[in-house]
Design an enzyme around this catalytic site. Structure first.
Site, mmCIF file in Angstrom:
data_model
loop_
_atom_site.group_PDB
_atom_site.id
_atom_site.type_symbol
_atom_site.label_atom_id
_atom_site.label_comp_id
_atom_site.label_asym_id
_atom_site.label_seq_id
_atom_site.Cartn_x
_atom_site.Cartn_y
_atom_site.Cartn_z
ATOM 1 C CB SER A 272 -36.435 -21.065 0.977
ATOM 2 O OG SER A 272 -35.192 -21.741 1.094
ATOM 3 N N GLY B 137 -29.946 -22.032 -8.174
ATOM 4 C CA GLY B 137 -30.863 -22.972 -8.820
ATOM 5 C C GLY B 137 -31.953 -23.458 -7.892
ATOM 6 C CB ALA B 138 -33.490 -25.640 -6.219
ATOM 7 C CG HIS C 44 -38.348 -20.456 -5.073
ATOM 8 N ND1 HIS C 44 -38.372 -19.092 -4.910
ATOM 9 C CD2 HIS C 44 -37.300 -20.893 -4.323
ATOM 10 C CE1 HIS C 44 -37.410 -18.731 -4.082
ATOM 11 N NE2 HIS C 44 -36.737 -19.800 -3.718
ATOM 12 C CG HIS D 179 -34.796 -18.228 -7.350
ATOM 13 N ND1 HIS D 179 -35.238 -19.434 -6.859
ATOM 14 C CD2 HIS D 179 -33.673 -17.935 -6.649
ATOM 15 C CE1 HIS D 179 -34.414 -19.862 -5.911
ATOM 16 N NE2 HIS D 179 -33.462 -18.963 -5.760
HETATM 17 P P1 AMP Z 1 -30.431 -18.570 -3.755
HETATM 18 O O1 AMP Z 1 -30.634 -19.383 -4.972
HETATM 19 O O2 AMP Z 1 -31.130 -19.103 -2.552
HETATM 20 O O3 AMP Z 1 -28.992 -18.232 -3.514
HETATM 21 O O4 AMP Z 1 -31.148 -17.172 -4.032
HETATM 22 C C1 AMP Z 1 -30.836 -16.412 -5.160
HETATM 23 C C2 AMP Z 1 -31.469 -15.061 -5.023
HETATM 24 O O5 AMP Z 1 -32.892 -15.205 -4.914
HETATM 25 C C3 AMP Z 1 -31.000 -14.315 -3.758
HETATM 26 O O6 AMP Z 1 -30.822 -12.951 -4.071
HETATM 27 C C4 AMP Z 1 -32.168 -14.517 -2.822
HETATM 28 O O7 AMP Z 1 -32.289 -13.508 -1.838
HETATM 29 C C5 AMP Z 1 -33.345 -14.487 -3.781
HETATM 30 N N1 AMP Z 1 -34.501 -15.136 -3.184
HETATM 31 C C6 AMP Z 1 -34.544 -16.364 -2.604
HETATM 32 N N2 AMP Z 1 -35.768 -16.603 -2.094
HETATM 33 C C7 AMP Z 1 -36.505 -15.502 -2.359
HETATM 34 C C8 AMP Z 1 -37.868 -15.127 -2.080
HETATM 35 N N3 AMP Z 1 -38.690 -15.932 -1.422
HETATM 36 N N4 AMP Z 1 -38.283 -13.913 -2.501
HETATM 37 C C9 AMP Z 1 -37.449 -13.078 -3.161
HETATM 38 N N5 AMP Z 1 -36.167 -13.371 -3.450
HETATM 39 C C10 AMP Z 1 -35.707 -14.559 -3.054
#
Ligand code: AMP
Length: 283
Positions: free
Chosen positions: A188, A31-32, A34, A37
């Site tokens: 992020s 979540g959160a 951007h 995602h």
């Molecule tokens: P998270 O919510 O941080 O666990 O991320 C969920 C998914 O989104 C993971 O596969 C991350 O690698 C991907 N992700 C997070 N930030 C980015 C980004 N800036 N660009 C591409 N994919 C991302």
């Protein structure tokens, strides 16, 4: 777009879709959301009939309780963003729904060296928790394809191994490009905690990766690593690691001249209270 909080109703709907011949692309997130995602959701929509995005702040992958507590939770805004990305299904379970018998890690997977360096060395238990929840989510969703970001390069390498270890090789793993802000900072969910003052410094992490890539044939690895760590320190980061690793095994590479093999430069650094990671495939 439909939202499910319990496993049973989600699976009922997915079974129906599958019986109608629909393919399912899965995007696990915490979540959160951007644009990083959303780029995964767009990829899933482009390659599969139905996109399923999970939103679950998984307690077992946080090695520090304060990090878990501070992790942003913005379900309403996430729903709106996913709507704009034409996502089909959200799965947003509670911790109880995911771990009715408690959060103790049940399966110990043998990831070998993949969990040892970098994030594995500095965030004990993180990848074990991540693998536990990804495995659970894959058992629930049973997707045709899984979309993950290169942003978490080591995570993708470990999930690739997880699919082999759990005989889920029928699931296609798609690694998606890193989406960045205009100044180069990798998007992020943690970035919203960077102070305004530090935000101007934050993009230097990407610039350091670019410089390391650019200069990789001029200097030895040791000199480049030392330069990267020192310049990040001078700019106001507290660097944690800067490594050149083999793209598959994640073992440190000895020679940056070997263009035949994939090499990834990976970096982690604290900027104030925020732990940032980034990477770049340099050959
Ligand atoms: P998270 O919510 O941080 O666990 O991320 C969920 C998914 O989104 C993971 O596969 C991350 O690698 C991907 N992700 C997070 N930030 C980015 C980004 N800036 N660009 C591409 N994919 C991302």
């Amino acid at each position: 777009m439909e939202i499910f909080h319990d496993i049973k109703s989600l699976q009922k709907q997915l079974n129906l879709l599958r019986s109608n011949g629909k393919t399912i692309g899965f995007v696990p997130t915490m979540g959160a959301l951007h644009n990083g995602h959303l780029s995964l959701v767009h990829k899933a929509k482009a390659q599969c009939d139905i996109s399923v995005c999970s939103i679950f702040v998984n307690p077992t992958q946080f090695n520090e309780k304060s990090d878990l507590d501070k992790y942003p939770r913005t379900l309403e805004a996430d729903q709106k963003l996913l709507q704009t990305a034409a996502n089909d299904i959200i799965f947003a379970p509670s911790a109880n729904e995911m771990y009715p018998d408690g959060t103790a890690i049940k399966h110990q997977f043998d990831f070998g060296y993949l969990v040892k360096p970098m994030e594995g060395a500095t965030r004990p238990g993180h990848f074990e928790g991540m693998a536990q929840v990804v495995n659970l989510l894959l058992d629930i969703v049973q997707p045709d394809a899984l979309f993950m970001g290169q942003k978490d390069y080591q995570q993708v390498a470990i999930v690739r191994r997880l699919l082999k270890l759990t005989n889920k090789t029928n699931i296609k793993l798609v690694m998606c490009d890193i989406i960045r802000d205009e100044d180069g900072l990798a998007m992020s969910s943690r970035n919203r905690r960077i102070t305004a003052e530090n935000r101007t410094i934050a993009s230097q992490i990407h610039k350091t990766l670019i410089a390391a890539k650019h200069n990789r044939l001029e200097y030895t690895i040791d000199i480049l690593k030392q330069w990267a760590m020192e310049s990040l320190s001078m700019m106001g980061f507290k660097p944690i690691y800067f490594e050149f690793v083999d793209a598959e095994t994640l073992k440190p590479v000895k020679d940056l001249h070997n263009d035949g093999k994939g090499i990834v430069a990976c970096v982690a650094a604290w900027l104030g209270e925020v732990r940032l990671i980034d990477n770049m495939i340099i050959s």
